[in-house]
Design an enzyme around this catalytic site. Structure first.
Site, PDB file in Angstrom:
ATOM      1  N   ASP A  37       0.990  -0.776  -0.073  1.00  0.00           N
ATOM      2  CA  ASP A  37       0.075   0.109  -0.275  1.00  0.00           C
ATOM      3  C   ASP A  37       0.533   1.390   0.149  1.00  0.00           C
ATOM      4  O   ASP A  37       1.012   2.232  -0.781  1.00  0.00           O
ATOM      5  CB  ASP A  37      -0.670  -0.012   1.231  1.00  0.00           C
ATOM      6  CG  ASP A  37      -2.148  -0.405   1.294  1.00  0.00           C
ATOM      7  OD1 ASP A  37      -2.005  -1.526  -0.082  1.00  0.00           O
ATOM      8  OD2 ASP A  37      -2.315  -1.310   2.234  1.00  0.00           O
ATOM      9  N   SER A  82     -19.311 -22.387 -28.714  1.00  0.00           N
ATOM     10  CA  SER A  82     -19.920 -23.331 -26.721  1.00  0.00           C
ATOM     11  C   SER A  82     -19.014 -24.376 -26.999  1.00  0.00           C
ATOM     12  O   SER A  82     -19.062 -25.607 -28.021  1.00  0.00           O
ATOM     13  CB  SER A  82     -20.549 -23.050 -26.166  1.00  0.00           C
ATOM     14  OG  SER A  82     -21.543 -23.695 -27.174  1.00  0.00           O
ATOM     15  N   LYS A 115     -14.224 -27.891 -15.911  1.00  0.00           N
ATOM     16  CA  LYS A 115     -14.579 -26.969 -16.384  1.00  0.00           C
ATOM     17  C   LYS A 115     -15.318 -25.532 -15.103  1.00  0.00           C
ATOM     18  O   LYS A 115     -15.835 -26.251 -14.265  1.00  0.00           O
ATOM     19  CB  LYS A 115     -16.505 -27.368 -16.923  1.00  0.00           C
ATOM     20  CG  LYS A 115     -17.047 -26.438 -17.908  1.00  0.00           C
ATOM     21  CD  LYS A 115     -18.352 -27.375 -18.470  1.00  0.00           C
ATOM     22  CE  LYS A 115     -18.862 -26.593 -19.364  1.00  0.00           C
ATOM     23  NZ  LYS A 115     -19.809 -25.338 -18.501  1.00  0.00           N
ATOM     24  N   CYS A 427     -51.686  -6.891   5.254  1.00  0.00           N
ATOM     25  CA  CYS A 427     -51.247  -8.223   5.582  1.00  0.00           C
ATOM     26  C   CYS A 427     -50.411  -7.937   6.334  1.00  0.00           C
ATOM     27  O   CYS A 427     -49.684  -7.619   5.987  1.00  0.00           O
ATOM     28  CB  CYS A 427     -51.126  -8.968   3.668  1.00  0.00           C
ATOM     29  SG  CYS A 427     -50.901 -10.830   4.643  1.00  0.00           S
TER      30      CYS A 427
HETATM   31  S1  IVH Z   1     -13.067 -23.913 -23.371  1.00  0.00           S
HETATM   32  C1  IVH Z   1     -14.832 -23.748 -27.528  1.00  0.00           C
HETATM   33  N1  IVH Z   1     -12.200 -24.853 -21.217  1.00  0.00           N
HETATM   34  O1  IVH Z   1     -17.612 -23.301 -20.811  1.00  0.00           O
HETATM   35  C2  IVH Z   1     -15.239 -23.985 -26.503  1.00  0.00           C
HETATM   36  N2  IVH Z   1     -14.693 -23.266 -21.653  1.00  0.00           N
HETATM   37  O2  IVH Z   1     -19.820 -24.042 -23.165  1.00  0.00           O
HETATM   38  C3  IVH Z   1     -14.477 -23.412 -25.377  1.00  0.00           C
HETATM   39  N3  IVH Z   1     -15.584 -23.554 -19.344  1.00  0.00           N
HETATM   40  O3  IVH Z   1     -19.271 -20.624 -21.337  1.00  0.00           O
HETATM   41  C4  IVH Z   1     -14.605 -23.342 -24.698  1.00  0.00           C
HETATM   42  N4  IVH Z   1     -14.385 -23.850 -17.877  1.00  0.00           N
HETATM   43  O4  IVH Z   1     -16.893 -20.417 -20.340  1.00  0.00           O
HETATM   44  C5  IVH Z   1     -13.634 -24.542 -22.184  1.00  0.00           C
HETATM   45  N5  IVH Z   1     -11.874 -25.175 -19.230  1.00  0.00           N
HETATM   46  C6  IVH Z   1     -12.491 -24.908 -19.742  1.00  0.00           C
HETATM   47  C7  IVH Z   1     -14.090 -24.436 -19.281  1.00  0.00           C
HETATM   48  C8  IVH Z   1     -14.892 -23.805 -20.538  1.00  0.00           C
HETATM   49  C9  IVH Z   1     -15.574 -23.369 -17.861  1.00  0.00           C
HETATM   50  C10 IVH Z   1     -16.890 -22.885 -19.814  1.00  0.00           C
HETATM   51  C11 IVH Z   1     -17.357 -21.511 -20.915  1.00  0.00           C
HETATM   52  C12 IVH Z   1     -18.521 -21.658 -21.731  1.00  0.00           C
HETATM   53  C13 IVH Z   1     -18.273 -22.981 -21.546  1.00  0.00           C
HETATM   54  C14 IVH Z   1     -18.830 -23.530 -21.934  1.00  0.00           C
END
Ligand code: IVH
Length: 669
Positions: A37, A82, A115, A427
């Site tokens: 800081d 996705s 994920k 109420c």
């Molecule tokens: S790859 C082409 N890797 O999951 C796909 N996605 O539909 C690109 N997510 O909202 C995504 N962890 O943001 C990938 N290790 C990971 C992930 C991940 C979370 C999310 C991503 C998307 C959904 C996949």
């Protein structure tokens, strides 16, 4: 002799960035928070004294970005696809077979990743500088939220290697602890709670004030990058590059030679995911070799070379002991399942959501049933199924009451909303919620008016509507059970103080449907008084920026309702603020009197809040966006699009010196 300030600014910036990296990315800080800081303050002071020396990536620039009224929609450089989802071993085995066939039996390996349950964000770096951050949106275009992304400490403003232009993709998330702390605070402040860390992440990224975003403790895991001509052969090499550039790649990321290894890792994380400090909703497998990814190609929405394998929701079976009806402050009735307590995902569950009457009927849920409850992404579990075989013989079909359990008044069904409401404004259950809302920290902030006191005031009939609060007398209040003179005095003092709350707070505190804190502030600013709001037509309300038809209608109907008038009369008589204060002090005649002023950019000698407060003290009002109604724009350093817009509209523009001169002239500096 004092050091060359330019040199010192560069030195401090580099040093601070390094400490941020060590703290947030490596989780291995080498100095204390206080020492950090001190360095930051030194840099801030130097930058204030020499604004021209401030570097664009200065660590001080992570916060303090310009509030934005809307996020521009921008196209993605490459579509943001996705992932396809698998829910079983068979699904994933089928995926593995398709991959093998697609690659004509060539060797391949996977990268295993977690994920993360957050919000996808694309970062654009040009020459190693973060220039843009864009949400997924519809995959083709998203919202540009760069100022908000800059506040996330694990997103580098500058990569640790020079000369890199690339796109990085990853997930913004909130750790469970930060999420829980945020909800505790929101509960205290009387704000609606977020259902899960993902929602609170999404909500935080949409905030229009980066300073607020900075308080939300968001984080970022990078999981993908693309750069033309980096010569990379594999996804895993690119993940290594991300780490070298200073981004955080999730540590659970691992290469797997076979789908069997993927299953082993999946099982491990399925069993231990509760131990992670953040939420994951499954795992992801990706073909490692980039040329193979390319050969497999994409479907319309997802790559054929990657697959998500989702975890099942947490589930448990238990007995449904009863169904309670919960009455909200506007009379909405929600059925709640009262359960035999059962452990689920680290907590003991004794209540679950039943949504609405239709849902109970459709699933034929009966009191006494054994029900299956599920905790998906939300904190509140829901009843997903009934075990009919275990149903007690005498369990009768559930009849939704036609009377409010609190006031015995009739319950009515709102066809459009599938919602049942109690329409009785007096109420007790509604009144309780309304009083709790009125007293909340971000509403009237009344000390000593917690839920227990509210309960007693209602039970004793001392308070039958909001207006009665300000007629409370010490003697009657101290006579209440478990009250005593001291708490009674405390309550009355709290009520007295609350009379100073500005009109926007009062408007919010009234608890009108769809009128939250932000909407109340906008309405108060634009209309200035309750009288003006009551006179306004629905059309006039709707013309207000950020006010849509739902809000306009709800407000119009509520303020015209016959039962609210006596309440408002009492509150007016009590001396609550039903006008914006600026009107009251505009007696100080100044250049700003009656003007609508927008302040933008960085001022050297005032924070934007200070400047706005000055304008208001001098009889002007401030708004956040430039429109035809704007009379004056005060443009500080690095004023952005608002300056351009004001120029286009021919609005008068002041620089800081001109602003300061007019303030001094009015004797308010
Ligand atoms: S790859 C082409 N890797 O999951 C796909 N996605 O539909 C690109 N997510 O909202 C995504 N962890 O943001 C990938 N290790 C990971 C992930 C991940 C979370 C999310 C991503 C998307 C959904 C996949």
């Amino acid at each position: 002799m004092a050091k060359d300030p330019a040199k010192r600014v560069a030195e401090l910036s580099a040093e601070l960035e390094e400490h941020l990296y060590r703290y947030h990315v490596l989780a291995a800080p080498t100095i204390s928070d206080q020492a950090f800081d001190r360095l930051l303050q030194e840099l801030q002071a130097l930058e204030k004294a020499h604004p021209d020396l401030k570097l664009p990536d200065s660590p001080t620039s992570r916060v303090g970005g310009e509030p934005t009224s809307a996020f521009p929609t921008v196209p993605h450089v490459r579509p943001m696809l996705s992932l396809d989802n698998s829910y079983s071993r068979e699904d994933l085995e089928a995926f593995d077979r398709r991959v093998r066939e697609g690659l004509a039996d060539e060797e391949y390996s996977y990268v295993f990743e977690l994920k993360i349950d957050g919000v996808a964000l694309s970062l654009i770096y040009e020459n190693s500088r973060l220039v843009r951050a864009v949400t997924r949106g519809d995959g083709i275009q998203g919202d540009e939220i760069t100022a908000n992304a800059r506040t996330i400490p694990t997103i580098p403003l500058r990569l640790r290697q020079p000369g890199i232009s690339c796109e990085v993709r990853g997930e913004v998330y909130m750790e469970n602890a930060a999420f829980a702390a945020l909800n505790i605070q929101r509960e205290k402040d009387g704000e609606p709670l977020f259902a899960n860390p993902r929602n609170s992440t999404a909500g935080s990224l949409k905030l229009q004030n980066p300073n607020l975003v900075a308080t939300r403790n968001l984080r970022y895991f990078a999981y993908w990058t693309h750069r033309d001509d980096d010569g990379a052969q594999c996804h895993s090499e690119r993940l290594d590059a991300l780490r070298e550039w200073g981004l955080v790649v999730n540590p659970a990321t691992e290469r797997c030679a076979t789908v069997g290894e993927v299953f082993a890792l999946y099982d491990r994380y399925a069993a231990t995911r509760e131990e992670l400090p953040y939420e994951i909703d499954g795992v992801v497998v990706k073909i490692d070799r980039l040329d193979q990814q390319e050969r497999l190609g994409n479907t319309a929405k997802s790559p054929r070379s990657a697959m998500a394998y989702k975890f099942p929701a947490y589930q448990a079976r238990t007995a449904l002991l009863d169904i309670h009806l919960q009455i909200g402050r506007t009379g909405a009735v929600t059925p709640v399942a009262i359960l035999e307590p059962v452990p689920l995902a680290g907590s003991t569950i004794s209540r679950a959501s039943l949504h609405n009457e239709d849902e109970i009927r459709r699933k034929d849920i009966r009191i006494g049933d054994t029900v299956l409850i599920e905790k998906g992404g939300d904190i509140i579990p829901k009843v997903v199924d009934v075990d009919v075989k275990k149903r007690p013989k005498d369990a009768a079909q559930y009849q939704f009451p036609d009377q409010c359990p609190s006031c015995q008044g009739p319950l009515t069904r709102d066809a459009a909303e599938v919602k049942i409401r109690c329409e009785n404004p007096s109420c007790p259950a509604q009144l309780r919620r309304r009083l709790e809302h009125f007293a909340a920290r971000n509403a009237m902030d009344i000390d000593g008016l917690g839920p227990a006191v509210v309960e007693q005031l209602i039970a004793s009939e001392l308070v039958q509507d909001l207006g009665d609060l300000y007629d409370l007398e010490l003697e009657r209040v101290s006579a209440l059970e478990r009250m005593g003179k001291k708490s009674a005095e405390n309550l009355l003092a709290g009520l007295e103080r609350s009379k100073q709350q500005p009109f926007n707070r009062v408007l919010f505190a009234l608890g009108i449907r769809h009128v939250g804190g932000t909407v109340a502030s906008i309405l108060a600013r634009e209309f200035g008084s309750l009288a003006a709001l009551q006179e306004a037509s629905i059309e006039a309300l709707e013309e207000t920026p950020e006010i849509g038809p739902t809000i306009a209608q709800s407000l119009h109907i509520s303020l015209a309702a016959p039962e609210i008038q006596p309440v408002l009369d009492k509150l007016v008589a009590a001396g609550l603020q039903f006008e914006m204060a600026a009107v009251a002090v505009s007696a100080v005649e100044s250049y700003f009197s009656g003007k609508t002023v927008v302040i933008t950019g960085t001022l050297a000698n005032y924070s934007r809040d200070e400047a706005a407060a000055l304008v208001e003290r001098l009889g002007g009002k401030t708004t956040s966006s430039v429109s035809k109604k704007t009379d004056l724009l005060v443009a500080g350093d690095k004023a952005g699009s608002k300056l351009g817009k004001a120029q286009d509209l021919g609005i008068e523009i002041f620089d800081e010196a001109a602003f300061a001169a007019r303030v001094q002239e009015a004797g308010a500096a």
